[in-house]
Design a protein around this motif. Structure first.
Motif, mmCIF file in Angstrom:
data_model
loop_
_atom_site.group_PDB
_atom_site.id
_atom_site.type_symbol
_atom_site.label_atom_id
_atom_site.label_comp_id
_atom_site.label_asym_id
_atom_site.label_seq_id
_atom_site.Cartn_x
_atom_site.Cartn_y
_atom_site.Cartn_z
ATOM 1 N N ALA B 243 69.355 -12.715 53.438
ATOM 2 C CA ALA B 243 70.266 -11.913 52.610
ATOM 3 C C ALA B 243 69.481 -10.952 51.720
ATOM 4 O O ALA B 243 69.877 -9.807 51.505
ATOM 5 C CB ALA B 243 71.149 -12.833 51.765
ATOM 6 N N ARG B 244 68.330 -11.439 51.231
ATOM 7 C CA ARG B 244 67.461 -10.590 50.414
ATOM 8 C C ARG B 244 66.920 -9.423 51.253
ATOM 9 O O ARG B 244 66.961 -8.266 50.831
ATOM 10 C CB ARG B 244 66.293 -11.439 49.920
ATOM 11 N N ASP B 245 66.442 -9.756 52.453
ATOM 12 C CA ASP B 245 65.904 -8.717 53.341
ATOM 13 C C ASP B 245 66.945 -7.642 53.629
ATOM 14 O O ASP B 245 66.615 -6.473 53.809
ATOM 15 C CB ASP B 245 65.457 -9.322 54.681
ATOM 16 N N GLU B 246 68.196 -8.050 53.723
ATOM 17 C CA GLU B 246 69.260 -7.109 54.077
ATOM 18 C C GLU B 246 69.921 -6.512 52.834
ATOM 19 O O GLU B 246 70.988 -5.902 52.926
ATOM 20 C CB GLU B 246 70.319 -7.804 54.931
ATOM 21 N N ASN B 247 69.328 -6.796 51.680
ATOM 22 C CA ASN B 247 69.780 -6.230 50.401
ATOM 23 C C ASN B 247 71.178 -6.704 49.967
ATOM 24 O O ASN B 247 71.880 -6.026 49.228
ATOM 25 C CB ASN B 247 69.740 -4.691 50.449
ATOM 26 N N PHE B 248 71.581 -7.889 50.431
ATOM 27 C CA PHE B 248 72.795 -8.501 49.879
ATOM 28 C C PHE B 248 72.448 -9.325 48.644
ATOM 29 O O PHE B 248 73.317 -9.806 47.932
ATOM 30 C CB PHE B 248 73.492 -9.378 50.926
ATOM 31 N N LEU B 249 71.157 -9.532 48.418
ATOM 32 C CA LEU B 249 70.650 -10.176 47.211
ATOM 33 C C LEU B 249 69.469 -9.350 46.738
ATOM 34 O O LEU B 249 68.931 -8.552 47.498
ATOM 35 C CB LEU B 249 70.156 -11.596 47.514
ATOM 36 N N GLY B 250 69.074 -9.584 45.497
ATOM 37 C CA GLY B 250 67.911 -8.878 44.978
ATOM 38 C C GLY B 250 68.347 -7.773 44.041
ATOM 39 O O GLY B 250 69.424 -7.840 43.447
ATOM 40 N N SER B 251 67.486 -6.747 43.932
ATOM 41 C CA SER B 251 67.850 -5.694 42.992
ATOM 42 C C SER B 251 68.624 -4.587 43.703
ATOM 43 O O SER B 251 68.460 -4.373 44.904
ATOM 44 C CB SER B 251 66.595 -5.140 42.315
ATOM 45 N N ASN B 252 69.479 -3.958 42.951
ATOM 46 C CA ASN B 252 70.267 -2.835 43.455
ATOM 47 C C ASN B 252 70.988 -3.175 44.764
ATOM 48 O O ASN B 252 70.858 -2.485 45.783
ATOM 49 C CB ASN B 252 69.363 -1.607 43.627
ATOM 50 N N ILE B 253 71.780 -4.252 44.711
ATOM 51 C CA ILE B 253 72.462 -4.764 45.903
ATOM 52 C C ILE B 253 73.349 -3.690 46.533
ATOM 53 O O ILE B 253 74.217 -3.115 45.872
ATOM 54 C CB ILE B 253 73.308 -6.002 45.536
ATOM 55 N N LEU B 254 73.122 -3.402 47.801
ATOM 56 C CA LEU B 254 73.874 -2.390 48.546
ATOM 57 C C LEU B 254 74.028 -1.088 47.753
ATOM 58 O O LEU B 254 75.088 -0.471 47.751
ATOM 59 C CB LEU B 254 75.256 -2.938 48.949
ATOM 60 N N ASP B 255 72.952 -0.743 47.052
ATOM 61 C CA ASP B 255 72.919 0.505 46.259
ATOM 62 C C ASP B 255 73.991 0.586 45.186
ATOM 63 O O ASP B 255 74.443 1.675 44.817
ATOM 64 C CB ASP B 255 73.045 1.728 47.185
ATOM 65 N N SER B 256 74.427 -0.573 44.703
ATOM 66 C CA SER B 256 75.488 -0.574 43.689
ATOM 67 C C SER B 256 74.912 -0.517 42.291
ATOM 68 O O SER B 256 75.633 -0.343 41.314
ATOM 69 C CB SER B 256 76.292 -1.869 43.824
ATOM 70 N N GLY B 257 73.599 -0.733 42.181
ATOM 71 C CA GLY B 257 73.007 -0.833 40.858
ATOM 72 C C GLY B 257 72.993 -2.265 40.345
ATOM 73 O O GLY B 257 72.278 -2.592 39.406
ATOM 74 N N ALA B 258 73.784 -3.142 40.958
ATOM 75 C CA ALA B 258 73.844 -4.537 40.510
ATOM 76 C C ALA B 258 72.689 -5.343 41.094
ATOM 77 O O ALA B 258 72.265 -5.098 42.224
ATOM 78 C CB ALA B 258 75.165 -5.167 40.939
ATOM 79 N N SER B 259 72.188 -6.298 40.303
ATOM 80 C CA SER B 259 71.111 -7.158 40.779
ATOM 81 C C SER B 259 71.501 -8.619 40.622
ATOM 82 O O SER B 259 72.133 -9.002 39.648
ATOM 83 C CB SER B 259 69.830 -6.914 39.968
ATOM 84 N N PHE B 260 71.096 -9.396 41.596
ATOM 85 C CA PHE B 260 71.364 -10.830 41.528
ATOM 86 C C PHE B 260 70.474 -11.539 42.521
ATOM 87 O O PHE B 260 70.272 -11.062 43.637
ATOM 88 C CB PHE B 260 72.837 -11.114 41.868
ATOM 89 N N ASP B 261 69.910 -12.669 42.080
ATOM 90 C CA ASP B 261 69.124 -13.452 43.027
ATOM 91 C C ASP B 261 69.406 -14.936 42.849
ATOM 92 O O ASP B 261 69.897 -15.352 41.803
ATOM 93 C CB ASP B 261 67.629 -13.162 42.900
ATOM 94 N N ILE B 262 69.096 -15.696 43.900
ATOM 95 C CA ILE B 262 69.438 -17.116 43.921
ATOM 96 C C ILE B 262 68.203 -17.951 44.193
ATOM 97 O O ILE B 262 67.383 -17.612 45.044
ATOM 98 C CB ILE B 262 70.485 -17.407 45.024
ATOM 99 N N GLU B 263 68.092 -19.042 43.456
ATOM 100 C CA GLU B 263 67.008 -19.989 43.674
ATOM 101 C C GLU B 263 67.607 -21.374 43.911
ATOM 102 O O GLU B 263 68.571 -21.751 43.248
ATOM 103 C CB GLU B 263 66.127 -20.006 42.413
#
Ligand SMILES: Cc1cc2nc3c(=O)[nH]c(=O)nc-3n(C[C@H](O)[C@H](O)[C@H](O)COP(=O)(O)O)c2cc1C
Ligand code: SF4
Ligand code: FES
Lengths: 165, 514
Positions: B243-263
């Protein structure tokens, strides 16, 4: 245990502590990593962990003793967890537990004299659709009655390696 | 690989416990040795566990099933070339979706579970995955919270607190950092829906958590996963990475400006760590001792910051609610129990499995229409619903509708939807004893009624079982129960008396000697 081994244990622990100490709330992660590497958390390494994290030894010890999963003595070659929870009870886990203790000659939390098997209780493996369930390493077994248990033990004894995908 | 026929063999803990890995390996080997155009896909489980390992074959325009095909059956399956779909084969089950057990369900949260390879993010999207997230990224946080409120979704972890209201509190609390914590401790016996969802549709949980983060303004999430689930752990780790590799997680998710990550953080075998404040302590690396409330975790949670804590199934329901709208969920269910609950049939039951249906059916429907009665063939006697803290119900109570309030009215609880059946060989005084014993083993030790009361409870039940001063000791047991209910800080000590009392009340004969 040789002296050399003692030293390397401590090195392993120090390495794990320094790798994770900057993470937020790292103690559980560190304990998991140590147990993964050494199969238990050697009591003599508690001061190292405490020092590395700026905690008291009592605090570290308190955490280790709180969680059933962490052990302070080395387990046998294989650890068998027998589910004691209700769904498995409904399918005969009490008899299985008796059988296992009797045939291994040990109680829960004990290891056979030949250091092959450690027996532990567990409260649900999420395999309740096919109770009774046991876990050996990372393998979960379904519908384990006394006969199936004996067969699993025999496999472990002959080191028959299962076909893994 | 176009043109290949797909043969599905589940990769799910229970399917694997029945030999699915070995079955898949044998098939794969056969196909490659014979150079056949068949591809083995490791999907999740459909949750029809008495038919696992369930092999599915995706032919031209239908998907059909054979099962159970375990180690004892696979050689015959291969010899018979069952992938050419021999409809006369004794293990042939017909089109999977037409199997009544599955067909009668309303799978909303579990809509995708078992359909495709769990870790294929392309398949996930082909089955409308991430539709909810994409919509959410264009909505305001308040609109998201309102949508979840209007869906009527209540926490599926046990306490059934309205999810939207919890989110509102976190949204309204300004802070430099907020957290989403997914409760994946699933400690209740008889429950496995969290495990299934994580193993079979991991991106759905990731999507749900990301929407929650967007709704309340959090940038960091934790999944507190029990150590007893090694396969779920491996699958989730890989899914998070993808999901991180495909930018569904991490910074600037899908170019929305929103960031979120999971541990992911692993538990360590303590049942009490499923209680939310104990879980927070554990996540902070401490002993899992329950915190007094207030402060609510929504105001002062993980590391002192506003925190949403939700069960896996609560979070996994969210993508569908956002994608399809609150009404699509709210339209199911009865009274204040809206939507569906993925029930789990377990224990001594013939057709154990996952049954997601709207609230309102009866327990009897579950036990007989879905469950098919006991596995042993003997009459069913007692049913424990809602995990180890749930009451034991006797036959006179099985017509109760599966609804949060209806169960509270009979001193029971739906909890996380686990249904554990016992046949008439069960000794209910032994079950009552175990309830107390479990509480003694798992108590966090913070309050006396729970810590000491449970140990006393075991002793008193032993005396009753031995026939010693039975009348007096039963009274003592009930008093002890009252003390635990009244004086415990959390539901561990506060609810343990429910299975005990229910056993004593509805199965009194099991407490008589001779
Ligand atoms: C003893 C005890 C154990 C619990 N175990 C779990 C659990 O394993 N999983 C879970 O989701 N909730 C569990 N809960 C409920 C949590 O405290 C909390 O209500 C829940 O995680 C909130 O999420 P939800 O609103 O989405 O259900 C437990 C509660 C108690 C008192
Ligand atoms: S009731 Fe039991 S588990 Fe809950 S806080 Fe008190 S001692 Fe801990
Ligand atoms: S109760 Fe034994 S696996 Fe769940």
């Amino acid at each position: 245990m040789s002296k050399e081994k003692e030293i390397s244990k401590e090195e392993i622990v120090s390495g794990i502590v320094s790798e994770h100490k900057e993470t937020s709330g790292p103690l559980l992660i560190i304990l998991h990593e140590i147990q993964k590497a050494l199969k238990f958390i050697p009591p003599e390494t508690v001061p190292l962990i405490a020092e590395g994290l700026n905690l008291s030894r009592a605090e570290v010890h308190g955490v280790i003793s709180f969680y059933h999963f962490f052990r302070s003595a080395p387990p046998g070659r294989h650890t068998i967890q027998i589910c004691r929870a209700e769904s498995c009870q409904a399918m005969g886990s009490r008899q299985l537990e008796q059988h296992a203790k009797q045939s291994l000659g040990i109680d829960f939390h004990q290891t056979t004299a030949d250091e092959q098997i450690t027996l532990e209780p567990v409260y649900c493996l999420g395999n309740c659709a096919c109770s009774p369930a046991i876990r050996v390493g990372d393998d979960i077994h379904a519908h384990v009655g006394p006969a199936a248990f004996d067969a699993i033990l025999a496999d472990l004894a002959t080191e028959k390696v299962e076909v893994q995908n | 690989m176009a043109g290949n026929v797909k043969v599905f063999v589940p990769r799910d803990t229970t399917a694997c416990s029945l030999g699915a890995n070995q079955v898949a390996a044998k098939l794969q080997q056969h196909f490659s040795v014979q150079s056949l155009n068949y591809e083995v896909i490791r999907n999740g489980s459909r949750g029809l566990y008495w038919l696992e390992p369930l092999i599915e074959i995706a032919a031209a325009d239908e998907r059909v099933a054979f099962g159970p095909i375990g180690l004892a059956d696979i050689d015959d399956f291969i010899a018979g070339k069952c992938w050419e779909i021999d409809k006369s084969h004794p293990k042939y089950l017909g089109p999977t979706e037409e199997i009544p057990y599955l067909k009668q369900q309303q799978r909303l949260t579990f809509a995708r579970v078992g359909l495709s390879e769990s870790l294929s993010i392309a398949d996930y999207q082909n089955h409308s995955g991430f539709t909810g997230l994409k919509k959410a990224l264009a909505m305001t946080p308040q609109d998201l919270v309102t949508e979840v409120k209007e869906s009527g979704l209540r926490g599926r972890g046990g306490a059934a607190f309205p999810t939207g209201i919890k989110w509102q509190t976190v949204l309204d609390n300004e802070a430099d950092q907020k957290y989403i914590v997914c409760n994946a401790d699933e400690g209740d016996s008889g429950t496995y829906s969290d495990r299934m969802l994580m193993e079979s549709d991991p991106y759905c949980l990731i999507e749900g958590m990301t929407i929650a983060a967007r709704a309340v303004g959090a940038e960091k999430g934790y999944i507190y996963l029990r150590d007893e689930y090694p396969l779920a752990h491996a699958i989730l780790e890989e899914a998070i990475e993808t999901a991180r590799d495909e930018n569904f997680l991490g910074s600037n998710i899908l170019d929305s400006g929103a960031s979120f990550d999971i541990e992911i953080r692993l538990g360590a075998g303590a049942y009490i760590c499923g209680e939310e404040t104990s879980m927070l302590e554990s996540l902070e690396g401490k002993r899992g001792e329950v915190r007094p409330k207030p402060p609510l975790p929504a105001i002062e949670g993980l590391f002192g910051k506003p925190t949403v804590i939700n069960n896996v199934i609560s979070l996994a329901a969210v993508p569908g609610i956002i994608a399809e709208g609150a009404a699509s969920y709210h339209n199911y269910g009865i009274d204040r129990s809206r939507g569906t609950l993925p029930f789990q049939l377990a224990g001594n039951i013939k057709q154990a499995g996952l049954v997601e249906i709207p609230f309102g059916a009866t327990l009897r429907d579950m036990l007989y229409e879905y469950g098919g009665g006991s596995r042993s063939g003997r009459p069913l006697k007692a049913v424990q619903v809602g995990g180890p803290l749930g009451a034991y119900l006797s036959e006179s109570q099985w017509d109760t509708p599966l609804d949060y309030e209806a169960f509270v009215a009979i001193d029971g609880m739906l909890g996380h939807g686990g249904i554990v059946a016992f046949d008439d060989s069960v000794d209910m005084s032994e079950q009552a004893r175990f309830s107390m014993e479990f509480c003694a083993i798992e108590s966090c030790g913070k309050c006396t009624p729970c810590r000491i009361g449970s140990v006393r409870g075991v002793e008193v039940i032993d005396l009753i079982r031995e026939g010693e001063n039975s009348g007096e000791n039963k009274e003592l047991l009930l008093e002890l129960c009252d003390t635990m209910v009244a004086g415990s800080l959390c539901a561990m000590g506060g609810l343990t008396p429910f299975p005990v009392r229910s056993a004593l009340k509805h199965f009194a004969e099991d407490f008589e000697q001779g």
